[in-house]
Structure formats: structure tokens, C-alpha cells
Design a protein around this motif. Structure first.
Motif, mmCIF file in Angstrom:
data_model
loop_
_atom_site.group_PDB
_atom_site.id
_atom_site.type_symbol
_atom_site.label_atom_id
_atom_site.label_comp_id
_atom_site.label_asym_id
_atom_site.label_seq_id
_atom_site.Cartn_x
_atom_site.Cartn_y
_atom_site.Cartn_z
ATOM 1 N N THR A 1 -8.225 9.369 62.979
ATOM 2 C CA THR A 1 -7.013 10.195 62.898
ATOM 3 C C THR A 1 -6.044 9.829 64.010
ATOM 4 O O THR A 1 -4.845 9.641 63.779
ATOM 5 C CB THR A 1 -7.380 11.693 63.022
ATOM 6 N N LEU A 2 -6.566 9.715 65.225
ATOM 7 C CA LEU A 2 -5.685 9.399 66.357
ATOM 8 C C LEU A 2 -5.027 8.033 66.168
ATOM 9 O O LEU A 2 -3.862 7.842 66.526
ATOM 10 C CB LEU A 2 -6.465 9.435 67.674
ATOM 11 N N ALA A 3 -5.770 7.093 65.574
ATOM 12 C CA ALA A 3 -5.226 5.740 65.392
ATOM 13 C C ALA A 3 -4.022 5.728 64.461
ATOM 14 O O ALA A 3 -3.151 4.856 64.570
ATOM 15 C CB ALA A 3 -6.324 4.815 64.853
ATOM 16 N N THR A 4 -3.947 6.713 63.554
ATOM 17 C CA THR A 4 -2.797 6.747 62.638
ATOM 18 C C THR A 4 -1.578 7.410 63.277
ATOM 19 O O THR A 4 -0.492 7.374 62.709
ATOM 20 C CB THR A 4 -3.125 7.553 61.354
ATOM 21 N N MET A 5 -1.778 8.028 64.444
ATOM 22 C CA MET A 5 -0.691 8.796 65.048
ATOM 23 C C MET A 5 -0.020 7.978 66.159
ATOM 24 O O MET A 5 -0.273 8.162 67.343
ATOM 25 C CB MET A 5 -1.219 10.135 65.580
ATOM 26 N N GLN A 6 0.833 7.068 65.768
ATOM 27 C CA GLN A 6 1.510 6.197 66.723
ATOM 28 C C GLN A 6 2.887 6.767 67.062
ATOM 29 O O GLN A 6 3.556 7.330 66.201
ATOM 30 C CB GLN A 6 1.687 4.802 66.122
ATOM 31 N N GLY A 7 3.306 6.599 68.298
ATOM 32 C CA GLY A 7 4.642 7.084 68.642
ATOM 33 C C GLY A 7 4.922 6.986 70.126
ATOM 34 O O GLY A 7 4.097 6.497 70.905
ATOM 35 N N ASP A 8 6.118 7.434 70.489
ATOM 36 C CA ASP A 8 6.552 7.405 71.886
ATOM 37 C C ASP A 8 6.461 8.770 72.546
ATOM 38 O O ASP A 8 6.529 8.891 73.757
ATOM 39 C CB ASP A 8 8.020 6.948 71.965
ATOM 40 N N ALA B 1 -6.481 23.388 66.519
ATOM 41 C CA ALA B 1 -5.888 22.383 67.396
ATOM 42 C C ALA B 1 -4.946 21.524 66.562
ATOM 43 O O ALA B 1 -5.205 21.296 65.372
ATOM 44 C CB ALA B 1 -6.974 21.511 68.028
ATOM 45 N N GLY B 2 -3.859 21.072 67.194
ATOM 46 C CA GLY B 2 -2.919 20.238 66.450
ATOM 47 C C GLY B 2 -2.128 19.333 67.363
ATOM 48 O O GLY B 2 -1.940 19.634 68.543
ATOM 49 N N ILE B 3 -1.711 18.195 66.807
ATOM 50 C CA ILE B 3 -0.884 17.236 67.540
ATOM 51 C C ILE B 3 0.257 16.801 66.631
ATOM 52 O O ILE B 3 0.067 16.595 65.426
ATOM 53 C CB ILE B 3 -1.720 15.993 67.963
ATOM 54 N N ALA B 4 1.461 16.670 67.208
ATOM 55 C CA ALA B 4 2.602 16.071 66.506
ATOM 56 C C ALA B 4 3.056 14.868 67.306
ATOM 57 O O ALA B 4 3.078 14.921 68.543
ATOM 58 C CB ALA B 4 3.742 17.084 66.391
ATOM 59 N N VAL B 5 3.378 13.763 66.625
ATOM 60 C CA VAL B 5 3.919 12.591 67.319
ATOM 61 C C VAL B 5 5.171 12.110 66.581
ATOM 62 O O VAL B 5 5.365 12.418 65.399
ATOM 63 C CB VAL B 5 2.904 11.414 67.399
ATOM 64 N N SER B 6 5.988 11.344 67.291
ATOM 65 C CA SER B 6 7.144 10.721 66.648
ATOM 66 C C SER B 6 7.282 9.287 67.131
ATOM 67 O O SER B 6 7.101 8.996 68.316
ATOM 68 C CB SER B 6 8.428 11.486 66.970
ATOM 69 N N ASP B 7 7.632 8.427 66.191
ATOM 70 C CA ASP B 7 7.877 7.021 66.537
ATOM 71 C C ASP B 7 9.372 6.755 66.714
ATOM 72 O O ASP B 7 9.816 5.614 66.717
ATOM 73 C CB ASP B 7 7.294 6.108 65.451
ATOM 74 N N GLY B 8 10.149 7.821 66.833
ATOM 75 C CA GLY B 8 11.598 7.669 66.981
ATOM 76 C C GLY B 8 12.325 7.931 65.672
ATOM 77 O O GLY B 8 13.525 8.207 65.655
ATOM 78 N N GLU B 9 11.602 7.823 64.575
ATOM 79 C CA GLU B 9 12.224 8.034 63.257
ATOM 80 C C GLU B 9 11.567 9.163 62.488
ATOM 81 O O GLU B 9 12.228 9.929 61.808
ATOM 82 C CB GLU B 9 12.088 6.754 62.430
ATOM 83 N N HIS B 10 10.249 9.214 62.569
ATOM 84 C CA HIS B 10 9.524 10.183 61.757
ATOM 85 C C HIS B 10 8.576 11.010 62.623
ATOM 86 O O HIS B 10 7.941 10.483 63.531
ATOM 87 C CB HIS B 10 8.699 9.488 60.666
ATOM 88 N N LEU B 11 8.495 12.275 62.251
ATOM 89 C CA LEU B 11 7.550 13.172 62.908
ATOM 90 C C LEU B 11 6.302 13.296 62.052
ATOM 91 O O LEU B 11 6.405 13.490 60.835
ATOM 92 C CB LEU B 11 8.185 14.563 63.030
#
Ligand code: SF4
Length: 464
Positions: A66-73, A39-49
Motif C-alpha cells: 500500500t505504501l509503495a503505491t502512495m508516491q508524492g511530495d 488510521a489514514g494517509i493522504a499524499v499528493s504528487d503535485g497533481e492528484h491527491l
């Protein structure tokens, strides 16, 4: 459940201000049945993936920290069962690529059939470990004009089955192959949009169904809105009929029909086509459950739950001992002697692939006291391999490829065996025959088979 392994589950979300990693987590949770190896998730905050992936079930891979570190839009997620490539961390998805300036993440459901040609174009020697990684590599080499432009260049060169979710730093993308072999739906949130392999994953995050991604379509979602364009013509469609029979969750909706309702209709038709003299209709849970209700309704034979599924077996890294493995099916299914003792049973299952599971189920029911075991299957015999993402890739592994129905009956040890006809199965889906892939049943492949498949995959195998 006989054991074709599902291919993969996809989820994507664009929802600024929301906890997109958590939404993706729950989306993947609803799609866990489609893949249990990684299982995997990718997030982006507009600048970094940022990508996090690991081998294991969704609940094993992700925790609060882990989820708490993955902030983004925006984010995408993937659950995998490997039909190509081995089960390693590198092959887990989303695949991540960067050209140093821009980055992309990609999740793929399906299987490509022209990987040799694509590998050459990508400058790779030999086959890539996964076709998904190959697509990501081809896209990453063309990121100058953005991911959307790269998709318009690369997607028309892909042959085979692919539903894709992709993202760069700012935009979410979704695409389906021109035949639409694998499903992909779009949903709306109050604050954005989601895409998912099945509508059950829209429901779990509170998204309302908007529409399916069309075959041959590329959809981009970002702060400019939803933009859809065609990257290829789609003169015919070929949704995998096995999605209805086995793969999809019963509460998902495919082409306007709830999978549960389609399976119930499969059971009704099976009762008419393959009746049995029996005292009890017993489903093989969970995929046989809806069909067993339909079989009972038409036959008038009472429905009874004679097999209980241990829901939490899944895939585990703790391998059972040989002694336990020989009793393998009981890890997943356990008969209830009080329900079945002395009774003539009609056992309803979705499919027979290798035959070993059905054989073990019949044996377990007999040991628990069943007087007779009549097996009824909600699809026709599977005689041809699947090259489009389902783990049935050679004829040799398919018990029905060179055995008659009577020979399969003898192999599984049932008192009688009946399959639903191709026509009956297709009619139950509500879709015309020409809009479904049913190649594993009738050998009519909607896309040419892979160049690396070789003649041996299709020739009549010698069964051991
Ligand atoms: S060959 Fe069978 S399992 Fe594969 S895509 Fe076609 S219908 Fe689905």
C-alpha cells in the motif's frame, strides 16, 4: 490507566524527493496512543491527491504494498479515536473533498462546539456525522481562491478545540484553535518540514523541533517556503492540562517541558500532599510510571513494578468472550504476586474516570496477596465533562461527579484514596493556571459549551 480515550493524532510532511507516505506511516506509529480505531494517509504528487484509510491500528491498515503505491511530495496522516460520530470507514480520516477542479484532505484533533450552526452554513440538515467532515465540506465549497484563502474564511467561524493538518495538491497547511487546546508542533527535516500532534512523532522521523504552531495561527508549507499568518487573535491560551497528566507520550515535549519530567513532578507533589504508610510504590503502567518514580523519590518508599502491561492489546476487532470480558483488566494488566504478596502498596495512577478499571486493579492486587492497597491519583477528581475532544462527555459517566472522595474510595475498594490538588497539578506543568484548560476538574470552560450539549449533560446526574 483508567480509560479516558484519546482524541486523535495528526501528522503532516512536505518533503519533495522523500518517501512521504513512509515518513507519515512512522509518524502515525509514534502517535498510535492518541487513537486506535482508524488510521489514514493522504499524499499528493503535485497533481492528484490519493487517500487510503481503514479501521484498525496503523500496522494493520498499512503494508509495504500500500505504501509503495502512495508516491508524492507531501502527505498528511491521522489516527482516530471517535469522540463524535461512530466508528465507520466514512468517519475515518483524512477527510477528502473535491470541487471537481481542486481537492483537499484534512485531519482534525479536537471537538467543535458549534456544529449545528456550521451544518446550517454548509447546507446540511441535522448534525454532520463528524465535525471534521463538516469543516472539510465548508472548505471545499470555497476552493476557488485556493485552500489557504478558504481557511482564512472558514477557520474564524469554528468554535471549539481544533488542531488541523490539511493539504491540497501542492501545499501542506497546519492550524490551531485560538486557545491552543490541542498541541501541534513543527519540525524540520533535511529536505523539508513536518507537523505533528506531539514531538515524539518528530523524533521518530529524524526531524528537529522548530516551534509549536501558535494558537490562532495558520501555517502553509510548500515550495515557496514556510508562511505563517494569524487568522484570529489569541488573547488567552488554554492547552489541555490532561495532555500532561494522561494523553501525551512521556517522551514528548509540551511548552518546553518533557511530559515525563512533568509526571515525575506530579508524583513528587502527590507524595507530599497525600502520603501513605506503605512498603512499595507501584505504578499503573504506563502513564503512572513516571509519577510513581517521583512519589518514591519524595516518600522514600521503594519503587516496584507490581503490574505488568500487555502492550499489544490495543483495540482489536476480535472481541473477548463475556467470560474474558469480566476479567477485562487482566487482558491489559497482570499483577506479579511475588512482588506484592504481603506488602502494603501505594498504587499510582493518572486518573479515575468511570472507576471500574481502578476497582478491578485494586481487586486484582488483593487477589495477588497485597496486604493493603492505597490508591493515589496524579490529578484532582474529574467532575465535569469534556467537550473538547476527550471521551468524557457526560457527568453521569464520571464516578467523582456526585460522589465524595470517601465514596469513591469505597467504590474502588481501596484502603485509602488520595488525589493531587488542582494547584499541585498546575504547578507541576510549569504553566500558569490561566494558560491551561482544566475544565473537567473545576468546571471553568474556556469556550462556551456546545449548543447541542443540553442541560442534561451538566446537571447533577443520578448515578446508577
Ligand atoms: S476539559 Fe479536561 S480533558 Fe477536556 S480539554 Fe479541558 S482539561 Fe482537557
Amino acid at each position: 490507566m483508567e480509560g479516558p480515550k484519546e482524541a486523535c493524532g495528526l501528522f503532516g510532511v512536505w518533503a519533495p524527493g522523500e518517501d512521504v507516505a513512509r515518513l507519515t506511516y512512522f509518524g502515525l506509529f509514534a502517535l498510535q496512543h492518541r487513537g486506535q480505531e482508524s488510521a489514514g494517509i493522504a499524499v499528493s504528487d503535485g497533481e492528484h491527491l490519493l487517500v487510503f484509510k481503514e479501521l484498525g491500528l496503523v500496522s494493520q491498515v498499512f503494508d509495504e504494498a500500500t505504501l509503495a503505491t502512495m508516491q508524492g511530495d507531501l502527505g498528511i496522516g491521522h489516527v482516530r479515536y471517535s469522540t463524535t460520530g461512530s466508528t465507520t470507514w466514512e468517519n475515518a480520516q483524512p477527510a477528502f473533498k473535491t470541487d471537481g477542479q481542486r481537492s483537499l484532505a484534512l485531519g482534525h484533533n479536537g471537538n467543535l462546539v458549534n456544529t449545528l450552526e456550521l451544518a446550517e452554513r454548509a447546507g446540511r440538515t441535522g448534525r454532520a456525522t463528524t465535525d471534521s467532515d463538516l469543516v472539510a465540506t465548508l472548505l471545499a465549497a470555497r476552493l476557488d481562491g485556493g485552500l489557504g484563502a478558504a481557511c482564512l474564511e472558514v477557520l474564524p467561524t469554528l468554535r471549539g478545540a481544533f488542531s488541523l493538518v490539511m493539504m491540497d495538491e501542492r501545499s501542506l497547511f497546519a492550524a490551531r484553535d485560538p486557545l491552543g487546546l490541542r498541541p501541534l508542533s513543527i519540525g524540520r527535516l533535511p529536505s523539508g518540514f513536518v507537523v505533528a500532534s506531539e514531538t515524539c512523532a518528530l523524533d521518530i522521523v529524524g526531524a528537529s523541533f522548530v516551534r509549536d504552531v501558535e494558537p490562532g495561527e495558520l501555517v502553509r508549507i510548500d515550495d515557496r517556503g514556510v508562511h505563517a499568518e494569524r487568522y484570529a487573535e489569541s488573547p488567552r491560551r488554554a492547552l489541555c492540562v490532561f495532555e500532561y497528566v494522561y494523553l501525551a507520550r512521556p517522551d514528548s515535549v509540551l511548552r518546553g517541558h518533557t511530559v515525563h519530567e512533568v509526571r515525575r513532578e506530579l508524583g513528587r507533589r502527590l507524595a507530599r500532599e497525600a502520603p501513605a504508610e506503605a512498603d512499595l510504590v507501584v505504578p499503573v503502567p504506563d502513564t503512572g510510571t513516571s509519577a510513581a518514580a517521583g512519589y518514591s523519590e519524595v516518600s522514600g518508599i521503594p519503587y516496584g513494578e507490581g503490574l505488568i502491561k500487555n502492550r499489544y492489546v490495543g483495540r482489536t476487532f476480535i472481541q473477548p468472550s463475556q467470560w474474558l470480558r469480566e476479567r477485562g483488566v487482566k487482558l491489559k494488566l497482570n499483577p506479579i504476586p511475588e512482588t506484592i504478596r504481603g506488602r502494603r502498596l501505594v498504587v499510582i495512577d493518572d486518573s479515575i474516570v468511570r472507576g471500574t478499571t481502578t476497582r478491578q486493579i485494586v481487586q486484582a492486587l488483593r487477589e495477588a496477596g497485597a496486604a493493603e492497597v492505597h490508591v493515589r491519583i496524579t490529578c484532582p477528581p474529574i467532575r465535569w465533562p469534556c467537550f473538547y475532544g476527550i471521551d468524557m462527555s457526560t457527568r453521569a459517566e464520571l464516578v467523582a461527579s456526585d460522589l465524595s472522595v470517601e465514596e469513591v474510595r469505597q467504590y474502588v475498594g481501596a484502603d485509602s484514596l488520595g488525589y493531587l490538588s488542582l494547584e499541585g497539578m498546575i504547578a507541576a506543568t510549569g504553566s500558569p493556571k490561566g494558560e491551561l484548560c482544566r475544565a473537567c476538574f473545576d468546571g471553568e470552560y474556556p469556550i462556551e459549551i456546545p449548543e447541542h450539549a443540553g442541560k442534561f449533560l451538566l446537571e447533577h446526574p443520578a448515578k446508577s
